[in-house]
Motif scaffolding. Sequence first.
Motif, PDB file in Angstrom:
ATOM      1  N   ILE A 212       3.349  29.192  -8.098  1.00  0.00           N
ATOM      2  CA  ILE A 212       3.751  28.943  -6.706  1.00  0.00           C
ATOM      3  C   ILE A 212       4.030  27.437  -6.612  1.00  0.00           C
ATOM      4  O   ILE A 212       3.234  26.623  -7.106  1.00  0.00           O
ATOM      5  N   ALA A 213       5.148  27.066  -5.986  1.00  0.00           N
ATOM      6  CA  ALA A 213       5.438  25.639  -5.761  1.00  0.00           C
ATOM      7  C   ALA A 213       5.451  25.397  -4.262  1.00  0.00           C
ATOM      8  O   ALA A 213       6.194  26.076  -3.534  1.00  0.00           O
ATOM      9  N   ALA A 214       4.619  24.484  -3.793  1.00  0.00           N
ATOM     10  CA  ALA A 214       4.522  24.272  -2.339  1.00  0.00           C
ATOM     11  C   ALA A 214       3.955  22.891  -2.021  1.00  0.00           C
ATOM     12  O   ALA A 214       3.083  22.394  -2.736  1.00  0.00           O
ATOM     13  N   PRO A 215       4.413  22.288  -0.934  1.00  0.00           N
ATOM     14  CA  PRO A 215       3.855  20.997  -0.514  1.00  0.00           C
ATOM     15  C   PRO A 215       2.519  21.190   0.198  1.00  0.00           C
ATOM     16  O   PRO A 215       2.189  22.313   0.614  1.00  0.00           O
ATOM     17  N   SER A 216       1.771  20.102   0.400  1.00  0.00           N
ATOM     18  CA  SER A 216       0.458  20.252   1.039  1.00  0.00           C
ATOM     19  C   SER A 216       0.588  20.733   2.487  1.00  0.00           C
ATOM     20  O   SER A 216      -0.356  21.302   3.030  1.00  0.00           O
ATOM     21  N   SER A 217       1.759  20.574   3.100  1.00  0.00           N
ATOM     22  CA  SER A 217       1.956  21.060   4.480  1.00  0.00           C
ATOM     23  C   SER A 217       1.948  22.593   4.556  1.00  0.00           C
ATOM     24  O   SER A 217       1.949  23.158   5.651  1.00  0.00           O
ATOM     25  N   THR A 218       1.943  23.268   3.406  1.00  0.00           N
ATOM     26  CA  THR A 218       1.955  24.735   3.392  1.00  0.00           C
ATOM     27  C   THR A 218       0.539  25.310   3.258  1.00  0.00           C
ATOM     28  O   THR A 218       0.339  26.516   3.348  1.00  0.00           O
ATOM     29  N   PHE A 219      -0.444  24.431   3.035  1.00  0.00           N
ATOM     30  CA  PHE A 219      -1.838  24.909   2.924  1.00  0.00           C
ATOM     31  C   PHE A 219      -2.438  25.002   4.331  1.00  0.00           C
ATOM     32  O   PHE A 219      -2.188  24.146   5.175  1.00  0.00           O
ATOM     33  N   ASP A 220      -3.216  26.034   4.546  1.00  0.00           N
ATOM     34  CA  ASP A 220      -3.908  26.189   5.827  1.00  0.00           C
ATOM     35  C   ASP A 220      -5.385  26.430   5.535  1.00  0.00           C
ATOM     36  O   ASP A 220      -5.809  27.558   5.302  1.00  0.00           O
ATOM     37  N   LEU A 221      -6.151  25.326   5.540  1.00  0.00           N
ATOM     38  CA  LEU A 221      -7.565  25.438   5.173  1.00  0.00           C
ATOM     39  C   LEU A 221      -8.390  26.076   6.283  1.00  0.00           C
ATOM     40  O   LEU A 221      -9.577  26.332   6.104  1.00  0.00           O
ATOM     41  N   SER A 222      -7.754  26.332   7.443  1.00  0.00           N
ATOM     42  CA  SER A 222      -8.492  26.992   8.529  1.00  0.00           C
ATOM     43  C   SER A 222      -8.563  28.507   8.299  1.00  0.00           C
ATOM     44  O   SER A 222      -9.310  29.197   8.973  1.00  0.00           O
ATOM     45  N   VAL A 223      -7.773  29.021   7.385  1.00  0.00           N
ATOM     46  CA  VAL A 223      -7.930  30.440   7.056  1.00  0.00           C
ATOM     47  C   VAL A 223      -8.557  30.570   5.663  1.00  0.00           C
ATOM     48  O   VAL A 223      -8.111  29.944   4.711  1.00  0.00           O
ATOM     49  N   GLU A 224      -9.631  31.354   5.624  1.00  0.00           N
ATOM     50  CA  GLU A 224     -10.399  31.438   4.370  1.00  0.00           C
ATOM     51  C   GLU A 224      -9.660  32.196   3.278  1.00  0.00           C
ATOM     52  O   GLU A 224      -9.713  31.838   2.109  1.00  0.00           O
ATOM     53  N   SER A 225      -8.996  33.287   3.687  1.00  0.00           N
ATOM     54  CA  SER A 225      -8.318  34.107   2.679  1.00  0.00           C
ATOM     55  C   SER A 225      -7.021  34.650   3.266  1.00  0.00           C
ATOM     56  O   SER A 225      -6.762  34.538   4.475  1.00  0.00           O
ATOM     57  N   GLY A 226      -6.243  35.268   2.397  1.00  0.00           N
ATOM     58  CA  GLY A 226      -4.952  35.801   2.811  1.00  0.00           C
ATOM     59  C   GLY A 226      -5.058  36.872   3.886  1.00  0.00           C
ATOM     60  O   GLY A 226      -4.110  37.103   4.643  1.00  0.00           O
ATOM     61  N   ALA A 227      -6.229  37.517   3.963  1.00  0.00           N
ATOM     62  CA  ALA A 227      -6.401  38.597   4.944  1.00  0.00           C
ATOM     63  C   ALA A 227      -6.202  38.074   6.367  1.00  0.00           C
ATOM     64  O   ALA A 227      -5.860  38.836   7.267  1.00  0.00           O
ATOM     65  N   GLN A 228      -6.429  36.778   6.578  1.00  0.00           N
ATOM     66  CA  GLN A 228      -6.293  36.229   7.946  1.00  0.00           C
ATOM     67  C   GLN A 228      -4.908  35.645   8.228  1.00  0.00           C
ATOM     68  O   GLN A 228      -4.666  35.112   9.305  1.00  0.00           O
ATOM     69  N   ILE A 229      -4.005  35.726   7.267  1.00  0.00           N
ATOM     70  CA  ILE A 229      -2.666  35.156   7.513  1.00  0.00           C
ATOM     71  C   ILE A 229      -1.835  36.157   8.313  1.00  0.00           C
ATOM     72  O   ILE A 229      -1.687  37.313   7.898  1.00  0.00           O
ATOM     73  N   PRO A 230      -1.297  35.735   9.476  1.00  0.00           N
ATOM     74  CA  PRO A 230      -0.479  36.675  10.253  1.00  0.00           C
ATOM     75  C   PRO A 230       0.836  36.969   9.531  1.00  0.00           C
ATOM     76  O   PRO A 230       1.501  36.054   9.054  1.00  0.00           O
ATOM     77  N   ILE A 231       1.151  38.242   9.437  1.00  0.00           N
ATOM     78  CA  ILE A 231       2.378  38.650   8.738  1.00  0.00           C
ATOM     79  C   ILE A 231       3.423  39.071   9.769  1.00  0.00           C
ATOM     80  O   ILE A 231       3.176  39.960  10.585  1.00  0.00           O
ATOM     81  N   GLU A 232       4.556  38.409   9.720  1.00  0.00           N
ATOM     82  CA  GLU A 232       5.647  38.703  10.660  1.00  0.00           C
ATOM     83  C   GLU A 232       6.231  40.099  10.394  1.00  0.00           C
ATOM     84  O   GLU A 232       6.541  40.441   9.249  1.00  0.00           O
ATOM     85  N   GLN A 233       6.375  40.869  11.457  1.00  0.00           N
ATOM     86  CA  GLN A 233       7.071  42.172  11.371  1.00  0.00           C
ATOM     87  C   GLN A 233       8.431  41.964  12.012  1.00  0.00           C
ATOM     88  O   GLN A 233       8.511  41.483  13.142  1.00  0.00           O
TER      89      GLN A 233
END
Length: 352
Positions: A274-295
């Motif tokens: 994965i290639a990503a800048p630090s602006s793509t990290f969200d330390l307020s979410v512990e795991s992927g389960a909390q990432i909102p997925i756009e429908q």
Amino acid sequence: MIAETVKWIGGADGVLEMIDQRRLPTEFVTLRVRTVEQLHEAIRTLAVRGAPAIGVAAAYGSVLALQWLKSPASTQDALNHAVRACEYLATSRPTAVNLFWALDRVRSRAKEIASEPQTTPQQLAEAILAEANAICAEDIEMCRQIGENGERFIHDGFGVLTHCNAGALATAGQGTALSVVFDAHKKGRRFEVFADETRPLLQGSRLTAWELQRAGIKVTVICDNMAGFLMKQGKIQAVITGADRIAANGDTANKIGTYSLSVLAKHHGIPFYIAAPSSTFDLSVESGAQIPIEQRNATEVTWIGSTHVAPENVDVCNPAFDVTPAQNITAIITEKRVIENPNEDRIRALLG
Ligand code: MRU
């Protein structure tokens, strides 16, 4: 630079210019955005897309908002106007955290400046523009450093598989995943890129293939369901994609289909980056389960261009992103350094 994806023209009374990515590759058209509503629409309909590019574009939203302020207005009115623009733009798309990161930066800077005595609405607009320009300049630099840090992973003779578009069109700079590819190419390495077409909106065939062709890099477009077959045939030596949001534990949201690729790569023993800048990290979410997925809208699946490709009224599922678990990721290439076998300790050590 392959493409100037988002560009502010002029001072605080200026205009936001962007490449209209809905029309590529058949037409190269730029769009001039003058209102917050137009900007919201441009992000929602993917005229501008890709996590970092959305963040950069949205950062200019408050400058546009202040151009429509009825004068004479107080600095408090102007601040309220700018903050409301940020809140509205935050409703345009839910998954890419760069959007919220950039809007938070602009809002904090606006509040800071407005709290200083004697700040005029004009000075507030100029300060917000300066912050948006800084976000844009930082993105260009982060992309450059990601390329430098990641190019060593691509060797002569490699087949490199990528998904969606994580190139110049997805950022203000030379991209994230494609920045790595561009830098390996500049070093004289000879390799081939396989671009997943990336259904339903075809960012891979429309945008990634367009960028790589313009850069003179050998690219072959494949349908998404062909990746496993190519891996089995030994044609893929590395998979590299961008990211829309990376949780504290390294789980990564990216374009729908990325998760399946990570599983395939693991099965075939192929490194998955994965290639990503630090602006793509969200330390307020512990795991992927909390990432909102756009429908997204069903018509993106049932229509290809102007052709209906499914029966009327059929049920459709159209999540725009999925989450790749950290265990499937060989390394995350950031502008600071590479995080091998990402986990929470390593990510927090990098980002502080
Ligand atoms: O729906 P999109 O086109 O905005 O999705 C974009 C992606 O998934 C990209 O891979 C991601 O934003 C990384 S961009 C450097």
